[in-house]
Design an enzyme around this catalytic site. Structure first.
Site, PDB file in Angstrom:
ATOM      1  CD  GLN A   1      -5.580  -4.270   7.454  1.00  0.00           C
ATOM      2  OE1 GLN A   1      -4.381  -3.939   8.358  1.00  0.00           O
ATOM      3  NE2 GLN A   1      -5.013  -4.061   5.983  1.00  0.00           N
TER       4      GLN A   1
ATOM      5  CE  LYS B   1      -1.265   1.650   3.891  1.00  0.00           C
ATOM      6  NZ  LYS B   1      -1.673   2.008   5.168  1.00  0.00           N
ATOM      7  CB  THR B   2       3.356   2.524   2.279  1.00  0.00           C
ATOM      8  OG1 THR B   2       2.784   1.977   3.378  1.00  0.00           O
ATOM      9  CG2 THR B   2       4.299   3.758   2.483  1.00  0.00           C
TER      10      THR B   2
ATOM     11  CG  ASP C   1      -2.012   5.704   4.307  1.00  0.00           C
ATOM     12  OD1 ASP C   1      -2.337   4.796   3.624  1.00  0.00           O
ATOM     13  OD2 ASP C   1      -1.082   5.753   5.175  1.00  0.00           O
ATOM     14  CD  GLU C   2      -3.903   2.830   7.586  1.00  0.00           C
ATOM     15  OE1 GLU C   2      -4.958   2.136   7.332  1.00  0.00           O
ATOM     16  OE2 GLU C   2      -2.894   2.271   7.873  1.00  0.00           O
TER      17      GLU C   2
ATOM     18  NE  ARG D   1      -1.107  -6.423  11.118  1.00  0.00           N
ATOM     19  CZ  ARG D   1      -1.125  -6.049   9.961  1.00  0.00           C
ATOM     20  NH1 ARG D   1      -0.108  -4.981   9.840  1.00  0.00           N
ATOM     21  NH2 ARG D   1      -2.444  -5.928   9.072  1.00  0.00           N
TER      22      ARG D   1
END
Length: 725
Positions: free
Chosen positions: A255, A40-41, A224-225, A598
């Site tokens: 998420q 994503k980043t 973002d997010e 994670r």
DNA sequence: AGGGATGCTATTTTT
DNA sequence: TAGCATCCCT
């Protein structure tokens, strides 16, 4: 990667087809559904770099928003490594950071003093408490936290007090409080976090020319997010985007774990609807976790409904199966985890690559206890941050007062710290004077003239500090304030933890020395703003290799080779406060999904059959989330009998001697006189078991015990040799 | 002004 | 159980 489709541009090399689609998306709005570990980043930063490199946009034409400072920094760092731009001048930052920047420029339009200060949550709460006192409202009927929640909730929905109405007297009062609170903030020249956003929004909404200016400027807005945005943030974004600019949002509805603080996953669908986005771009290839882990996580999250839909996959192979451990007790669960961590360490994993996750902070206690006993180093996320420490807050309060003396919060905090004879009654009368005259405490203190000599001295102290700090370098100014205010001397006297606090104050001076303001003439205001907007790391770097302990929330965005998800019990995870409606349960399930994703290689799930909760033993059942994982993906490390349900407690157990309490708390005691139902015990012949019933009294006590290997037995305490386990 | 007793409550948290 | 907030007393 897909070399067939990858263009020759090195910037785009190595992107998979979906990532490439996202990165090179034309200048129009898009929603990128970015699964955990899907890059994503990378997509976000590469898109910015690509837009710049292909000259589709100038650095000033772009706005990129994140939620945390950490994410903003990471974006800046990575972008700087991709293209030669000065990221500092670009509008890349958090919602609050960017709104602050906007308000510092347009403070006149916003009706704020140029040096307005920011209230963090704690400041806001004390401001509310003060207000309640002034209005003579009991904080019994109006708990400050509830009032705070009401005010922030309204602000985050974009609603001012004037726009609210109610029929019931209670809500009416809350609305009054909201209005009074805002008036108080205005008088004192301060703004809380939500205010930064709302005020920015209002300035833009009220000022067509200004809004048009920014709309002409920011052709590309990247978020973002996005699943964590609240209503106000969405409104702010759409206001800036207008009709013509491209709103490029990246997020993952699976998420979304912050609904409890106002996040609206619905913004994702709203975005698609409002901007005519036919379908999201899905990033489903995962570069983090082994296949079994992904399949397990997918199976769990599939139980939710209303998802935008997404299925993570990997080409990295299945990897290991998940491991499930059902312990007798929370203590035994902790021991299992620690044993396993040691084994992993022996296998060559470093502790820093292992995380133990839990639903609530209280669960860390028992883990810590066992870790200390085992001599393993660990690091707990959470707790006090640097700028939240008492001594730092004190020092900052002096600085705030120098910058803006009308900041009543700051004044009240340090007017008598260190003690200078301005006790409770002086403060009371100062408050009364301020209230009567409708002025701030500083104004009241100045106005009182000869009324109170000690107050006069205090006013003089602040005035002198302000004058003397003029022209000094930031670090020197702060050092001066710490010395002349008497703070340093006060902590030098403090035998208890003065030393540590002095070290922190020195650290504050260091931080100031390393702080580079955009406008050197405004260094102090900028420093104070930064301190409020970025309270610092959650804990000092442990430095050495240490096991990572944190809540699942804190783990979002992180990854580890091995992950333990602990306390998987109904009532704990999912938490019982979330069980009332399916919305709550589904958020818990997303939390589980976050926890599972994670892990890179190995994922442990664990639960206990007995747990101390609020000082009582509870006998939870295993979390439904465990059972939502397909059994073929899980290796069960233990399958031990559950204690029988307890129908009736033996009367003597409720009046157990104190040693019983200590035993129940999981501590070993030489005096094994008291036993509790649910307690784990060990018998020389029968092995491990759990006390499930008891009868008798005095010397004649019989316990019914459920042994792992030998089943249920009654034992006479006069003969049986039992030890706590 | 600070320490001890008392009482209450008990997710998750960034800005 | 334990952490905290508040209150009351010295």
């Amino acid at each position: 990667m897909d070399t067939l489709h990858a263009p020759h541009d090195p910037l785009l090399a190595g992107l998979n087809p979906e990532q490439l689609t996202a990165v090179t998306w034309p200048a129009k709005s898009a929603l990128v559904l970015a699964g955990a570990g899907s890059g994503k980043t990378r997509v976000l930063t590469t898109r910015i770099a690509w837009l710049l490199q292909t000259s589709q946009i100038a650095p000033s034409g772009l706005l990129a928003v994140t939620f945390t400072n950490k994410a903003a920094r990471e974006m800046q760092t990575r972008l700087a490594s991709l293209v030669p731009v000065n990221v500092r001048t670009m509008w890349i930052g958090t919602f609050h950071g960017l709104c602050n920047r906007f308000l510092r420029t347009h403070w006149r339009d916003a009706g704020l003093p140029q040096t307005f200060q920011i209230l963090d949550s704690a400041d806001q709460q004390s401001a509310i408490k003060r207000l309640l006192k002034a209005l003579e409202l009991s904080d019994e009927k109006f708990p400050p936290k509830a009032v705070q929640g009401f005010i922030n909730g309204q602000k985050e929905a974009g609603v001012r007090a004037e726009a609210l109405s109610a029929h019931d007297p209670y809500t009416k009062k809350l609305i009054e409080l909201y209005a009074a609170y805002d008036a108080q903030c205005r008088r004192e020249g301060v703004a809380d976090f939500a205010e930064l956003l709302l005020r920015s929004y209002e300035v833009l909404a009220a000022n067509k020319a200004l809004a048009e200016h920014y709309r002409t400027r920011f052709h590309h807005i990247l978020v973002d997010e996005f699943q964590d945005t609240n209503r106000l943030q969405y409104a702010w974004l759409t206001l800036l985007a207008g009709r013509d600019n491209a709103l490029f949002a990246v997020g993952d509805d699976d998420q979304s774990i912050y609904a409890f603080r106002g996040a609206e996953v619905g913004n994702m669908r709203a975005l698609m609807h409002d901007y005519g986005i036919a379908a999201p771009i899905r990033l489903e290839q995962n570069y983090r976790s082994a296949g079994n882990i992904l399949n397990a996580a997918n199976a769990v999250i599939e139980q939710n409904d209303g998802r935008l839909g997404k299925n993570l996959w990997t080409d990295a192979g299945e990897g290991e199966t998940l491991r499930l451990y059902e312990a007798y007790s929370d203590g035994e669960e902790a021991e299992f985890i620690v044993d396993e961590v040691r084994a992993l360490k022996r296998e060559g994993l470093s502790l820093a690559d292992i995380a133990v996750l839990y639903r609530s902070n209280a669960q860390s206690r028992i883990l810590e206890h066992v870790l200390v006993k085992a001599g393993l180093s660990y690091r707990i996320y959470g707790g006090l941050r640097f700028f939240e420490r008492q001594e730092i807050k004190h020092a900052l309060a002096y600085l705030r007062l120098m910058v803006n003396p009308d900041d009543d919060n700051a004044l009240l905090r340090i007017v008598n710290v260190p003690a200078r004879g301005i006790g409770a009654r002086s403060v009371e009368s100062l408050l009364a004077a301020g209230r009567e005259q409708g002025v701030t405490l500083w104004q009241a203190a100045c106005g009182s003239g000869t009324g109170n000599k000690k107050l006069g001295t205090f006013v003089l102290l602040i005035d002198r500090l302000r004058e003397r700090a003029e022209g000094l370098a930031l670090a020197e100014a702060i050092s001066l304030a710490i010395d002349d205010s008497g703070l340093r001397a006060m902590y030098q006297e403090d035998k208890k933890d003065g030393e540590e606090r002095l070290a922190n104050l020195d650290e504050l001076i260091n931080a100031a020395a390393g702080f580079f303001p955009d406008d050197p003439d405004n260094a102090l205001v900028e420093f104070l703003t930064a301190a409020a907007l970025e309270a610092g790391e959650h804990q000092a770097e442990a430095g050495q290799d240490a096991l990572q302990l944190m809540t699942v929330h804190a783990a979002k965005g992180l990854e580890f080779d091995a992950v333990f998800v602990s306390g998987l019990e109904e009532g704990l995870f999912p938490h019982e406060n979330s069980l009332a409606d399916s919305k709550g349960l589904q958020e818990e399930r997303r939390l589980m999904y976050v926890a599972m994703t994670r892990a890179r290689q190995r994922l442990y799930l664990s639960c206990a059959q007995q747990r101390m909760l609020h000082g009582r033993s509870s006998y939870p059942i295993r979390s439904r989330f465990v059972d939502e994982v397909p059994t073929e993906l899980v290796k069960v490390l233990s399958s031990r009998p559950k204690p029988m349900p307890i129908n009736q407690r033996a009367p003597w157990l409720d009046a157990a001697p104190s040693s019983a309490d200590r035993n129940a708390a999981g501590q070993r005691s030489a005096d094994s006189g008291g036993w509790r139902i649910g307690q784990s015990v060990e018998h020389a012949k029968f092995g491990l078991g759990v006390v499930i019933n008891a009868e008798g009294s005095g010397d004649d006590i019989r316990l019914q015990i459920n042994f792992a290997e030998h089943g249920v037995k009654w034992l006479d305490l006069r003969y049986a040799k039992l030890v706590p386990a």
